[in-house]
Scaffold this motif. Structure first.
Motif, mmCIF file in Angstrom:
data_model
loop_
_atom_site.group_PDB
_atom_site.id
_atom_site.type_symbol
_atom_site.label_atom_id
_atom_site.label_comp_id
_atom_site.label_asym_id
_atom_site.label_seq_id
_atom_site.Cartn_x
_atom_site.Cartn_y
_atom_site.Cartn_z
ATOM 1 N N UNK A 269 0.662 -1.146 0.255
ATOM 2 C CA UNK A 269 -0.339 -0.246 0.240
ATOM 3 C C UNK A 269 0.939 1.185 -0.001
ATOM 4 N N UNK A 270 0.541 2.594 -0.230
ATOM 5 C CA UNK A 270 1.210 4.000 0.142
ATOM 6 C C UNK A 270 1.978 4.074 0.849
ATOM 7 N N UNK A 271 3.146 3.826 0.709
ATOM 8 C CA UNK A 271 4.406 4.288 1.561
ATOM 9 C C UNK A 271 5.177 3.134 2.494
ATOM 10 N N UNK A 272 4.696 2.366 1.966
ATOM 11 C CA UNK A 272 4.432 0.684 2.722
ATOM 12 C C UNK A 272 6.018 0.326 1.185
ATOM 13 N N UNK A 273 6.747 -0.108 2.212
ATOM 14 C CA UNK A 273 7.767 -0.906 1.720
ATOM 15 C C UNK A 273 8.677 -1.988 2.194
ATOM 16 N N UNK A 274 7.144 -3.015 3.341
ATOM 17 C CA UNK A 274 7.740 -4.653 3.203
ATOM 18 C C UNK A 274 7.094 -5.329 3.319
ATOM 19 N N UNK A 275 6.210 -5.320 4.351
ATOM 20 C CA UNK A 275 4.692 -5.606 4.621
ATOM 21 C C UNK A 275 3.182 -5.932 3.244
ATOM 22 N N UNK A 276 3.703 -6.498 3.118
ATOM 23 C CA UNK A 276 2.610 -6.571 1.911
ATOM 24 C C UNK A 276 1.056 -7.154 2.014
ATOM 25 N N UNK A 277 0.391 -6.948 1.628
ATOM 26 C CA UNK A 277 -1.452 -7.195 2.459
ATOM 27 C C UNK A 277 -2.410 -6.720 1.103
ATOM 28 N N UNK A 278 -3.997 -7.362 1.574
ATOM 29 C CA UNK A 278 -4.698 -7.052 0.593
ATOM 30 C C UNK A 278 -4.830 -6.188 0.390
ATOM 31 N N UNK A 279 -5.286 -5.371 -1.092
ATOM 32 C CA UNK A 279 -5.258 -4.684 -2.162
ATOM 33 C C UNK A 279 -7.052 -3.899 -1.588
ATOM 34 N N UNK A 280 -8.134 -5.646 -2.080
ATOM 35 C CA UNK A 280 -8.837 -5.467 -2.322
ATOM 36 C C UNK A 280 -9.827 -4.724 -0.446
ATOM 37 N N UNK A 281 -9.257 -5.422 0.359
ATOM 38 C CA UNK A 281 -9.449 -5.450 1.467
ATOM 39 C C UNK A 281 -8.658 -3.642 2.028
ATOM 40 N N UNK A 282 -8.439 -2.982 1.521
ATOM 41 C CA UNK A 282 -7.625 -2.605 2.246
ATOM 42 C C UNK A 282 -9.378 -0.778 1.931
ATOM 43 N N UNK A 283 -9.401 0.060 3.108
ATOM 44 C CA UNK A 283 -9.998 1.244 2.542
ATOM 45 C C UNK A 283 -10.711 1.941 1.839
ATOM 46 N N UNK A 284 -8.616 2.232 1.087
ATOM 47 C CA UNK A 284 -8.817 2.843 0.054
ATOM 48 C C UNK A 284 -9.417 2.337 -1.178
ATOM 49 N N UNK A 285 -9.181 0.749 -1.276
ATOM 50 C CA UNK A 285 -10.840 0.218 -2.333
ATOM 51 C C UNK A 285 -11.468 0.471 -2.031
ATOM 52 N N UNK A 286 -11.592 0.418 -1.028
ATOM 53 C CA UNK A 286 -13.370 1.107 -0.440
ATOM 54 C C UNK A 286 -13.856 2.087 -1.567
ATOM 55 N N UNK A 287 -13.099 2.173 -0.319
ATOM 56 C CA UNK A 287 -13.394 4.629 -0.595
ATOM 57 C C UNK A 287 -13.891 4.595 -1.896
ATOM 58 N N UNK A 288 -13.008 4.189 -3.037
ATOM 59 C CA UNK A 288 -12.942 4.061 -4.501
ATOM 60 C C UNK A 288 -14.040 3.144 -4.858
ATOM 61 N N UNK A 289 -14.255 2.029 -4.501
ATOM 62 C CA UNK A 289 -15.557 1.355 -4.969
ATOM 63 C C UNK A 289 -17.034 2.486 -5.141
ATOM 64 N N UNK A 290 -16.799 3.213 -3.617
ATOM 65 C CA UNK A 290 -17.791 3.890 -3.497
ATOM 66 C C UNK A 290 -18.299 5.549 -4.921
ATOM 67 N N UNK A 291 -16.921 5.444 -5.027
ATOM 68 C CA UNK A 291 -17.575 6.293 -6.192
ATOM 69 C C UNK A 291 -17.845 5.693 -7.228
ATOM 70 N N UNK A 292 -17.743 4.671 -7.300
ATOM 71 C CA UNK A 292 -18.312 4.161 -8.797
ATOM 72 C C UNK A 292 -19.547 3.726 -8.760
#
Lengths: 534, 306
Positions: A269-292
């Motif tokens: 995720x932005x600013x991250x350089x070591x921990x791999x996470x699930x993009x689809x579970x992120x708040x950021x993704x949810x926030x953008x889907x809301x626009x759609x």
């Protein structure tokens, strides 16, 4: 009765065989004729270019008179006669570097299969282009390390592409490929019809290059207001169509500054350089889907967004849409206008962020089966440093396929057009160093390459440039996750379904398909990579 | 004596052997040759080592077909759709075949035959777009009609519940021409005198069909059905992938083994896994054909294929 049936069957079989034999025979004839032609042209080239050879003789390669023949496989955007180009290239390369190249043009659809077959079938293959297949090829051991050759024969490549980008095709300290050098700093753009911007006085100049998600969302808010105005004035129009098909997506739901680590299954995720996470579970993704979803509810989005297979430009051309989102660089608006005949503006919405796959999605590698790696590297070097070679590959033969216009651009010569040209691949974005080539289209801005180059150099790059992950250990999980993603992603990213109910289902399905195992594997590989490289 | 008989047979039949030779050869090269490649399903292909030297990995390439939640769904969909298609397709095929053969004028027969056959000759991509012209939410014909009557438009491509019917309809529409011709050709081959004597005995048209046509069609029906059973684990990729326009929301009713494999491997060029899928489908198909044939043989031996 029975006899008749047998006879009919036999006839049918014979006809089929006859057809196959016909095809095979034709190919053979063509190939052998081609071979002879190559020999003849090679000889002719040798004599004709005696003068040219003198100019390039400091390389000294041709001095000993040995010419190595390499096979260079590339995908093509359409079927064209590469022989003509090949002959012209050999006129330059044979005297200069002692390499004769045979270009094996393969249609895009068959390309990856064909390469696999050539390699496993023991056919000669030395240099090959790739589009998106660097990581799998690396994992399958289809690539040869360039370490022994790049310094000696590919110095020009290193200089052009630069340290940072070459990291993208380095693995375990060895260089395995060279990325195409073109504009890499592509970002999310909103494309809007110029006439609508003027008519409704849309405040496009208030859109800014966002440095983070909040600023990006401010842009989206503003765009939402513009859509409302467009919809009010022109209810017959939609404002958005998907610019990506298979899977269909409106694209703007891509979270900015995320490094997808090859395939979005586990990201930084932005600013991250070591921990791999699930993009689809992120708040950021949810926030953008809301626009759609909201935009879809408001009727801004094409109703068939999840299923349409039409290119976004087709909708622009037909006056169906006010615009769309696309990932693009300088000159995007010009390209769309040329393609559609509709004046548009394309406004960048975020600051550039270059991830490993942005760099290594296109490029060239030496086949693991090659017996002429030096020659392949010498030729590759020409593709990054020799404008004549680049222009031959990009635009064809001067005077036949293009001519230089007074303003420094190139265009079709008199009497030739897109339908009658015998080349016209329009693949200047692929062959080596794009910035050496002419710009197509009289009247086009010729300074665009300078800006692209500057953007490449100034853009923020991922902190893990060069990390490529090998998915073979989790291929079972990837197989099922891919199916889950293609099930849910188009609906969510086109706003056709409500993210409040569907996103949790999506996440659950991902996890039960084994996404967490993929993330864990990626994390382990990333940790190992960091320990080795940083 | 024996050899003499054999050689005279050969002398009589040689033209047919010559005629069939290219076809047999083609079959050997095209259908039997590649079977040697089946072992790829058990290998982790490493291009630098070549196919032979790549490591063996047992059944690992197969796991993705069975391990996930989707495994049940795709197997269920594939089998149920095939059963449905076999049942409905056969009934419709026979009915159409009989109707075509009852047409008196040659022109009529040819005309209807051609019209019914036409969809069979269309590529799936074209069929998918014909479907799209009807079903599209934005511009589709059906929704256009619904809207003119003030009704709510239906989002066909996001409503999985409707697709079993659509797929069945499309499959019958597309396959009917071919299957009805097969049945019709058998019907035409039936001895006319049977019908004539039935008519003399006062049999109605329906009785003729019931007691003459259908019993005589039995062996054709059984043969075609056994052949379809052999393909039970396959699905028509075009029908299940192109027709729903690859719409994700419809997977619960349109995902089959073939589309699943395609979608699973689109992003990975893993020939081991794809041949594993093919291997699985063909082995199961082979077993099913043998079983079906064994069952048929048990009940009516003369109708069994082998």
């Amino acid at each position: 009765m029975k006899l008749k049936r047998v006879a009919a069957l036999a006839c049918a079989a014979m006809m089929t065989v006859g057809m196959l034999a016909g095809c095979g025979g034709g190919d053979d004839a063509g190939a052998s004729a081609g071979g002879q032609g190559a020999g003849a042209a090679g000889a002719a080239g040798g004599t004709e270019n005696a003068g040219g050879a003198a100019a390039g003789s400091d390389d000294g390669a041709a001095a000993n008179g040995e010419v190595e023949e390499i096979v260079f496989a590339t995908f093509l955007s359409k079927t064209v006669d590469m022989k003509q180009i090949e002959d012209e290239i050999n006129k330059i390369t044979e005297p200069k570097i002692g390499v004769r190249v045979h270009i094996e043009g393969i249609s895009m659809a068959n390309y990856t299969n064909q390469i696999g077959l050539m390699q496993s079938g023991g056919e000669q293959l030395d240099l090959m282009g790739f589009i998106g297949t660097y990581s799998p090829w690396l994992a399958n051991n289809q690539l040869m390390s360039m370490d022994g050759y790049i310094d000696e024969y590919g110095a020009g490549i290193k200089e052009v592409v630069g340290e940072e980008f070459l990291k993208s095709t380095t693995s375990g300290g060895s260089l395995y490929a060279v990325p195409t050098y073109n504009g890499k700093a592509a970002v999310m753009n909103i494309v809007l019809r110029k006439d609508l911007i003027e008519e409704l006085d849309l405040p496009v100049d208030q859109l800014k290059l966002a440095a983070n998600l909040d600023e990006y969302c401010e842009n989206l808010d503003l765009i939402g207001e513009m859509f409302a105005k467009i919809k009010e004035a022109h209810p017959e129009l939609v404002c958005l169509v998907p610019a990506s098909t298979a899977p269909n997506s409106l694209l703007f739901t891509r979270v900015p500054f995320v490094d997808n680590l090859n395939d979005s299954r586990g990201v930084l995720m932005p600013g991250e350089d070591s921990t791999v996470t699930n993009l689809y579970e992120s708040e950021d993704y949810a926030r953008l889907l809301q626009y759609a979803y909201e935009w879809n509810q408001a009727g801004y989005i094409l109703e068939d967004a999840t299923t349409t297979q039409e290119a976004a430009n087709t909708y622009v051309q037909n006056g169906r849409t006010a615009g769309y989102f696309i990932v693009g660089e300088e000159g995007q608006a010009e390209q769309i206008t040329t393609a559609t005949g509709v004046e548009v503006e394309s406004i960048k919405l975020v600051q550039p962020f270059i991830a490993t796959t942005d760099v290594n999605s296109l490029g060239f590698a030496i086949s693991a089966t090659s017996e002429h790696p030096e020659a392949a590297m010498k030729f590759l070097n020409e593709m990054y440093t020799n404008a004549d070679i680049v222009n031959l590959l990009d635009w064809g033969i001067e005077g036949v396929h293009y001519e230089v216009k007074p303003d420094g651009t190139v265009d079709f010569p008199e009497g030739v057009d897109a339908n009658t040209t015998t080349y016209g691949l329009n693949m200047d974005w692929f062959f080596g160093n794009q910035f050496l080539s002419y710009i197509w289209g009289e009247g086009r801005d010729t300074s665009v390459y300078e800006r692209l180059d500057a953007n490449n150099k100034s853009a923020q790059c991922t902190p893990v440039m060069g990390f490529s992950y090998d998915s073979t250990k989790v291929s079972t999980q990837i197989a099922s996750v891919s199916n889950v993603v293609s099930e849910y992603q188009p609906g969510l990213e086109c706003g056709a379904v409500n993210p409040e109910t569907e996103l949790p289902k999506f996440i659950e399905a991902l996890n039960s398909a084994g996404l967490q195992e993929i993330i864990a594997e990626k994390q382990a590989q990333l940790d190992a990579w960091k320990a080795e490289n940083q | 004596m024996e050899t003499k008989k054999k050689s005279s047979m050969l002398r009589k039949q040689w033209p047919f052997w010559v005629m069939i030779a290219p076809g047999m050869l083609y079959l050997l090269i095209n259908n039997y040759g590649p079977m040697c490649g089946l072992f790829i399903a058990f290998k982790q292909i490493d291009y630098s080592k070549g196919i032979w030297k790549s490591p063996w990995i047992g059944f690992e390439n197969f796991t993705y077909l069975f391990k996930t939640d989707a495994a049940f769904l795709i197997t269920k969909n594939t089998i149920l759709y095939n059963l449905l298609f076999i049942a409905v397709g056969t009934v419709m095929g026979i009915a159409t075949g009989i109707m075509l053969s009852e047409l008196r004028k040659k022109f009529e027969t040819k005309f209807f035959q051609t019209v019914i056959l036409l969809p069979y000759l269309l590529s799936w991509v074209i069929c998918a777009y014909i479907g799209y012209a009807f079903l599209s939410k934005d511009t589709g014909l059906i929704n256009g009609i619904l809207r003119t009557f003030g009704m709510e438009a239906v989002d066909w491509y996001n409503d999985p519940g409707k697709w079993p019917f659509i797929l069945l309809f499309v499959n019958v529409w597309k396959g009917l021409g071919y299957s009805s011709i097969v049945y019709m050709s058998t019907i035409i081959g039936i001895d006319r005198s049977l019908y004539e004597s039935a008519m003399v005995d006062g049999a109605t048209k329906l009785a003729q069909i019931r007691y003459i046509t259908i019993p005589l069609l039995k062996s054709t029906v059984i043969m075609l059905t056994i052949m379809s059973i052999g393909r039970m684990f396959y699905s028509d990729f075009g029908l299940f992938y192109q027709m729903p326009m690859n719409s994700g929301t419809l997977y619960s009713t349109t995902q089959t083994i073939d589309t699943y494999v395609y979608r699973a491997l689109m992003q990975q060029s893993n020939i081991g896994m794809s041949s594993a899928a093919g291997f699985y489908q063909s082995i199961v198909g082979f077993i099913l054909v043998l079983t079906a044939n064994a069952i048929v043989r048990k009940f009516s031996a003369e109708n069994a294929m082998f």
